[in-house]
Motif scaffolding. Structure first.
Motif, mmCIF file in Angstrom:
data_model
loop_
_atom_site.group_PDB
_atom_site.id
_atom_site.type_symbol
_atom_site.label_atom_id
_atom_site.label_comp_id
_atom_site.label_asym_id
_atom_site.label_seq_id
_atom_site.Cartn_x
_atom_site.Cartn_y
_atom_site.Cartn_z
ATOM 1 N N LEU A 1 -2.644 3.725 -4.720
ATOM 2 C CA LEU A 1 -2.457 2.883 -3.475
ATOM 3 C C LEU A 1 -0.739 3.440 -3.206
ATOM 4 C CD1 LEU A 1 -4.552 0.297 -3.077
ATOM 5 C CD2 LEU A 1 -4.942 2.519 -1.813
ATOM 6 N N THR B 1 -3.387 6.946 -1.974
ATOM 7 C CA THR B 1 -4.236 6.942 -0.243
ATOM 8 C C THR B 1 -2.711 6.413 -0.284
ATOM 9 O OG1 THR B 1 -6.092 6.167 -1.387
ATOM 10 C CG2 THR B 1 -5.648 4.774 0.560
ATOM 11 N N SER B 2 -2.740 7.025 0.947
ATOM 12 C CA SER B 2 -1.072 6.155 2.084
ATOM 13 C C SER B 2 -1.599 6.408 3.582
ATOM 14 C CB SER B 2 0.082 7.233 1.224
ATOM 15 O OG SER B 2 0.863 6.176 2.240
ATOM 16 N N ALA B 3 -0.808 5.722 4.335
ATOM 17 C CA ALA B 3 -0.680 5.335 5.783
ATOM 18 C C ALA B 3 0.016 6.533 5.884
ATOM 19 C CB ALA B 3 -0.164 4.168 6.453
ATOM 20 N N ALA C 1 -1.466 -0.490 2.177
ATOM 21 C CA ALA C 1 -0.742 1.369 1.597
ATOM 22 C C ALA C 1 -1.864 1.989 2.922
ATOM 23 C CB ALA C 1 -1.878 1.328 0.636
ATOM 24 N N THR C 2 -2.502 0.898 3.385
ATOM 25 C CA THR C 2 -3.536 1.739 4.710
ATOM 26 C C THR C 2 -3.380 1.781 6.098
ATOM 27 O OG1 THR C 2 -4.824 -0.221 4.550
ATOM 28 C CG2 THR C 2 -5.451 1.566 3.396
ATOM 29 N N GLN D 1 4.047 -2.068 8.734
ATOM 30 C CA GLN D 1 4.397 -1.906 7.272
ATOM 31 C C GLN D 1 4.807 -3.462 6.360
ATOM 32 O OE1 GLN D 1 4.520 1.464 5.403
ATOM 33 N NE2 GLN D 1 2.221 2.335 5.229
ATOM 34 N N LEU E 1 -3.397 -3.448 -0.822
ATOM 35 C CA LEU E 1 -4.649 -2.329 0.361
ATOM 36 C C LEU E 1 -4.296 -2.534 1.414
ATOM 37 C CD1 LEU E 1 -7.212 -0.750 -0.604
ATOM 38 C CD2 LEU E 1 -7.776 -3.346 0.192
#
Lengths: 344, 178
Positions: free
Chosen positions: A126, A309-311, A52-53, A59, A49
């Motif tokens: 994700l 859902t990704s940065a 992914a964010t 990262q 989590l």
């Protein structure tokens, strides 16, 4: 005021600075404690989590703390799974002496492990590929300008059979009774009103059609004493990721080309053991696109296709969790061509 | 009154500035600590290689005599190879000293394997093996692709290897499959 004497402002500042340091320390300590005391699943879930964010440049500082669960089914306390020799953290399940109950134990464990894998990875939504060690340029080249889509993977669980299950009559009888698909179709996920199958398929299907059940008795079953639940994800540049991923990803077509397997010791024994992988074959045998049109047949392999859902902003792709023969290196390599995340 | 208010405003401003500086100082200290005091000794790739070798050694040490076990080795994003030397092999990397050993080394292993394994490699000593034999096959039941080393490459994240241990013959065989 004497020279060298602290003013009220300086004292307050000092207290505040010390207070801030204490708060930071408490936060850090609690986080470390959380990581230490969390279950491996929870730790893995959190790391996925967070990764992914958080922004892309942070990262690499968030390692993916995921290791596969190693589950060994055995009939006795003495027998170990030779597949896990020299490995740590092996969770051994001593099966009931009652054959029916023992078969249900195997089914339940596999179904739960597959559910845990799906849930741990954010139900496929994700972007787990983010935060790899590749630099941004390589990543973009590989995933957005290359004609070959490269899936990333995470091995959630490895499930093995001990020798006493493989080599005794009783063990063979138990394995013949194991039917994971049937279990998933008729049993609810703990804490939910839905069956495993309904959850895995977004409530699209509540039972298997007869035709599909017949399809399970196909030839070309391979025997294996170990399966892996593999989460695989393919990132695409299209808004319709299903066509993009499965249309061009020759890697995924390997699922179709590879004979499926049964977790059983008897050569050529059809209709027993763990048959879940067959669904993947069923969906893909006609070709990549057929899977898209024929999604209903893609049952026990949890799939998600859409926006992640990704940065990194708008990222599309497909994810799925499938049980595969751990000994089938070619298939494993095809599912993980873009890289393996976490440990083995 | 007005003076007191001005004084308080000044004091508050000074406190805020102090806090900001303190927080920045702490962040800088933490960055310094993680980047300088505890530098990453190895790259991710090297850590992977060392871990893979440890796992192979753990398997060898835990398996029984005359047993044959198989395992998957998680791959790398560069080219590495696995090599091994028995006690009687003269041309061993210095890292092995007088023991038999297995090493995982960066490179293709095309020329002098022992020399390639001198640098940029990880070695584990194994006690008592006079012969350590490595072979790489094209596939299960396929032809021998090469002898003496097992290669890993970026295109195959996993490699299946089989280990066979025979204590009475003091031999260890490691087979790799493409």
């Amino acid at each position: 005021m004497k020279k060298g004497q602290l003013t009220a402002t300086q004292i307050i500042s000092l207290v505040l600075v010390l207070g801030a340091a204490v708060i930071i320390f408490i936060f850090w300590y609690n986080y470390s404690e959380f990581v230490r005391s969390s279950t491996p699943d929870e730790t893995c879930r959190q790391s996925i989590l967070v990764r992914a964010t958080v922004p892309r440049n942070l990262q690499e500082y968030v390692p993916l703390r995921c290791s596969p669960k190693k589950i060994c089914f055995s009939l006795s306390n003495r027998d170990e799974c030779k597949q896990f020799i020299g490995e740590e953290n092996v969770f051994k399940i001593k099966l009931s002496t009652n054959e029916e109950i023992a078969a249900r134990q195997i089914e339940e464990t596999i179904a739960l492990a597959q559910y845990d894998c799906w849930s741990m990875t954010g139900k496929g939504q994700l972007d787990i590929s983010s935060g790899t060690d590749k630099d941004v340029a390589d990543y973009i080249t590989d995933n957005f300008f290359s004609d070959e889509a490269k899936p990333f993977c995470l091995i959630c669980s490895r499930i093995a059979l001990s020798n006493d299950l493989l080599n005794t009559e009783k063990g063979k009888r138990i394995l013949e009774k194991v039917d994971v698909i049937d279990y998933m179709e008729n049993n609810r996920v703990p804490g939910s009103k839905l069956t495993f199958l309904q959850i895995f398929t977004n409530e699209q299907i509540s039972s298997f059609p007869k035709k599909f059940e017949e399809a399970l008795n196909i030839e070309g079953l391979q025997n294996t004493d170990q399966i892996a639940l593999v989460f695989s994800q393919i990132v695409t540049k299209k808004v319709d990721p299903f066509t993009d991923a499965f249309g061009k990803a020759i890697n995924f077509a390997a699922l179709a080309a590879t004979p499926t397997f049964a977790l059983t010791p008897v050569q050529g024994l059809v209709g027993v053991g763990i048959k879940v992988a067959i669904t993947a074959v069923e969906g893909l045998t006609v070709g990549g696109i057929a899977l898209y049109n024929n999604k209903k047949n893609f049952k026990t392999v949890n799939t998600f296709c859409g926006r992640f859902t990704s940065a990194k902003g708008e990222v599309y792709g497909c994810s799925f969790v499938a049980p595969v023969d751990y000994r089938d290196v070619k298939l494993m390599n095809d599912l993980c061509k873009g890289g393996v995340l976490g440990n083995l | 009154m007005n003076n007191q208010f001005n004084f308080n405003k000044k004091a508050l401003f000074s406190v805020v500035i102090s806090i900001v500086i303190a927080v920045l100082g702490i962040i800088l200290f933490l960055l310094f600590y993680y980047k300088i005091i505890t530098p990453q000794q190895y790259t991710y790739e090297q850590q992977n290689a060392a871990k893979a070798l440890e796992k192979i050694k753990a398997k060898i040490n835990s398996m029984g005599d005359e047993q044959r076990v198989e395992m998957l080795v998680q791959g790398f994003s560069d080219e590495w190879f696995l090599a091994g030397w028995g006690k009687n092999d003269l041309d061993r990397p210095d890292k092995c000293f007088f023991s038999s050993c297995i090493c995982i080394c960066k490179g293709k292993g095309l020329r002098n394997v022992a020399r390639e394994c001198q640098a940029n490699s990880f070695c584990e000593k194994l006690q008592g093996y006079e012969v350590i034999e490595l072979k790489e096959f094209e596939g299960s039941g396929g032809n021998v692709k090469q002898q003496g080393i097992i290669t890993f490459s970026a295109t195959s994240p996993f490699k299946r290897i089989e280990i066979e241990k025979n204590l009475s013959k003091k031999s260890l065989k490691i087979y790799g499959y493409k």
